[in-house]
Design an enzyme around this catalytic site. Structure first.
Site, mmCIF file in Angstrom:
data_model
loop_
_atom_site.group_PDB
_atom_site.id
_atom_site.type_symbol
_atom_site.label_atom_id
_atom_site.label_comp_id
_atom_site.label_asym_id
_atom_site.label_seq_id
_atom_site.Cartn_x
_atom_site.Cartn_y
_atom_site.Cartn_z
ATOM 1 N N GLY A 1 0.766 -1.245 0.000
ATOM 2 C CA GLY A 1 0.000 0.000 0.000
ATOM 3 C C GLY A 1 0.789 1.284 0.000
ATOM 4 C CD GLU B 1 2.723 2.377 -5.095
ATOM 5 O OE1 GLU B 1 3.907 2.746 -5.266
ATOM 6 O OE2 GLU B 1 2.423 1.291 -4.568
ATOM 7 C CG ASN C 1 6.939 3.310 -3.366
ATOM 8 O OD1 ASN C 1 6.427 2.213 -3.556
ATOM 9 N ND2 ASN C 1 6.214 4.395 -3.114
ATOM 10 C CG ASP D 1 7.315 2.943 -7.604
ATOM 11 O OD1 ASP D 1 7.283 2.717 -6.389
ATOM 12 O OD2 ASP D 1 6.674 2.264 -8.429
#
Length: 598
Positions: free
Chosen positions: A201, A203, A285, A327
């Site tokens: 999650g 993002e 990321n 990313d």
């Protein structure tokens, strides 16, 4: 017959009956999965009870019945369809134990099958709520086995344990709140009776975390955040938390408050090395993608971290992309192997990792010291190399997406667009590589592609996408994107490669029979000579293969299995690349093969 004789005979019969019952109980218990089964999975050829064919993650089998001479006679034994309209990407690695196969499917489903015939024994379909937010398709990468349980995670960030013989739910625990963007797609790993999980999650600005639970009950034992500044916890028998030290040092590498929504989700399966007693897991990321908002290295994002399973504390970390602005993540698997250091001639307990950023890293797995680093893809733009002394990338500053807050930013507030290779989908993504201690080579499913990427202003909103970037992925070559590569971790050379038109998105298996098995989006499961790269066999499964194969033996026969079903991140995020593969068909099935009897 006198009473004494009758009593003695009756006593003997009762003793025999008691022994038989005890033996029956022992046999029944032996069918459950033990800690020894898990630790020794790499060498027990009659089972596959871990993700990675052993907790070290080498995906190497000592089986030799299927080999470079006999693989031409490999034929399908059975195929099982996951059925329904729920197709999309299928990325599961099956597990096999006691004649049963356990395989997960898209939309958080789990099947138990007869491993010899493919007959369905039971099925579990998790009831998913509306509003789940998986970033990269509705996939699931597999389950874990322990005792009489099969355990897997769901897209709404839950962990479910079922009785492996009946399919009945034994326990269910919430990992986190899916409404905030949390999800779970990885296969859990069992370590010392604990089920080890991360979360997905980044993002959505979640906070990455590694949890250890009692595998029999699901109750938390410890929890370790993977973003600097957050407190770790241990839990007592009643589930009450006690502080277990902050991860890192607050604001040391995360100025301001962005660490509170810092991402770094460890969304792949953890590996474990009993030699060092360390859990290895990669982190995702930092959030948001827009790196201009978060100066600093942003620990522990885009890293490999080593956690002591007994304490829940980070022992070492290695950050492959500090201050990640592309990313690239760092979630790819860290595979334990023995490395002969060319400088000293000594054998080092090491780990290898083919990172999304395009570099292959070799670290001492006891302390994280960088031993070697080299490219495994042909083009890397964002960095000029890795400084082996400092362990840090040598950045090309012109290849960081432009600052959208600079005075010369356009009216649309977009920063300067730059072209970068690899693309954010990486030189290698979720598809696990394999290592052969026989050949000394890693077999890496690599991709050659680049991207236009730019930054945009963004602010955090719970449950909303949190990128601050735009992108378009582009192929670098007309004739291929994917390439299966045999990589020497000592000299950094690519020994051989097999190119593929579409991106490679499935994992790899290697065997002592000198074979490498892997799948392609075009639908083929292929067998390659591990030493030369020569293709020896292929089979069309009917849909794209984006999952890792396995092998095991039963009754003197060696079986090979793989899940088939096109989907995943490439058709969703792939830009110009997605257009090149839009003719590929979805599916959902598992295929099993063995040698044809003449």
């Amino acid at each position: 017959m006198n009473q004494d004789t009758h009593a003695r005979r009756r006593s003997r019969r009762l003793t025999v009956l008691a022994v038989a019952l005890a033996l029956g109980t022992m046999q029944a218990q032996a069918k459950n999965v033990t800690d020894d089964d898990i630790v020794n999975d790499a060498s027990i050829t009659t089972q596959v009870v871990t993700n990675g064919l052993g907790t070290k993650g080498q995906r190497f089998s000592p089986l030799t019945r299927v080999n470079v001479q006999t693989v031409k006679d490999l034929v399908p034994v059975w195929s099982f369809s996951f059925g329904g309209e729920k197709q999309r990407g299928q990325q599961s690695q099956p597990l096999v134990h006691d004649g049963k196969m356990f395989v997960t499917a898209s939309y958080s489903r789990l099947f138990a099958l007869d491993a010899r015939t493919g007959r369905k024994l039971w099925k579990y379909e998790h009831r998913l709520p509306d509003g789940i937010m998986p970033c990269c398709d509705v996939i699931n990468r597999g389950a874990a086995l322990y005792d009489d349980l099969v355990i897997f995670g769901t897209l709404d960030a839950q962990l479910v344990a079922l009785n492996k013989d009946t399919g009945k739910v034994v326990w269910r625990e919430k990992i986190e709140d899916y409404k905030a963007g949390y999800s779970f797609t990885a296969a859990p790993q069992i370590v010392k009776g604990m089920v080890i999980t991360g979360n997905s999650g980044s993002e959505f600005g979640v906070v990455g975390r590694v949890d250890a639970r009692d595998a029999k009950t699901g109750k938390l034992i410890w929890s370790r955040p993977t973003v600097e500044g957050h407190m770790g916890h241990k839990y007592d028998a009643e589930g009450k938390p006690a502080e277990n030290g902050i991860t890192g040092t607050t604001n040391a590498t995360w100025p301001g408050d962005l660490w509170k929504t810092g991402g770094a989700a460890p969304w792949q399966t953890a590996n474990y090395d009993p030699d060092t007693n360390l859990i290895y897991i990669g982190t995702g990321n930092p959030a948001p993608w827009n790196s201009w908002l978060r100066p600093g290295d942003n620990l522990y994002s885009s890293s490999t971290i080593a956690i002591n399973p007994d304490t829940g504390k980070i022992v070492w970390h290695y950050q492959s992309t500090p201050h990640d602005g592309w990313d690239f993540d760092g979630v790819n698997e860290f595979v334990s192997f023995e490395y002969k250091d060319p400088k000293t001639g000594k054998t080092v307990k090491a780990g290898g990792k083919a990172d999304r950023n395009g570099f292959f890293f070799v670290n001492d797995r006891a302390n994280g010291k960088l031993l070697n680093a080299f490219p495994f893809v042909n083009r890397i733009d964002w960095a000029k190399g890795i400084d082996l002394k400092s362990g840090r990338p040598i950045y090309d500053d012109d290849k960081r997406p432009g600052n959208p807050f600079a005075e010369n930013a356009g009216e649309d507030k977009k920063g300067k667009t730059v072209f970068n290779a690899p693309s954010f989908l990486g030189g290698k993504n979720q598809m696990p590589m394999a290592y052969s201690p026989k050949s000394g080579l890693f077999y890496v499913p690599a991709n050659e592609w680049g991207m236009d990427i730019w930054n945009e202003p963004i602010s955090y909103k719970r449950g909303a996408a949190y990128l601050g970037a735009g992108f378009t992925i582009k192929p670098l070559n007309d004739d291929y994107i994917g390439a299966l590569r045999a990589v020497d971790p000592v000299n950094g050379k690519i020994v051989w490669e097999v190119k593929n038109n579409a991106p490679l998105w499935g994992g790899v298996l290697t065997t002592a029979g000198d074979l490498v098995f892997y799948g392609t989006p075009e639908g083929y499961l292929k067998a390659i000579d591990a030493n030369s790269g020569k293709e020896l066999w292929q089979f069309q499964t009917g849909s794209g293969v984006i999952a890792p194969p396995i092998t095991w033996e039963e009754n003197g026969e060696q079986y090979v299995a793989v899940v088939s079903g096109w989907g995943g991140a490439v058709p969703l995020w792939g830009g110009d690349v997605a257009k090149r593969v839009n003719m590929l068909e979805q599916g959902g099935s598992v295929w099993v093969f063995k040698l044809h009897r003449s």
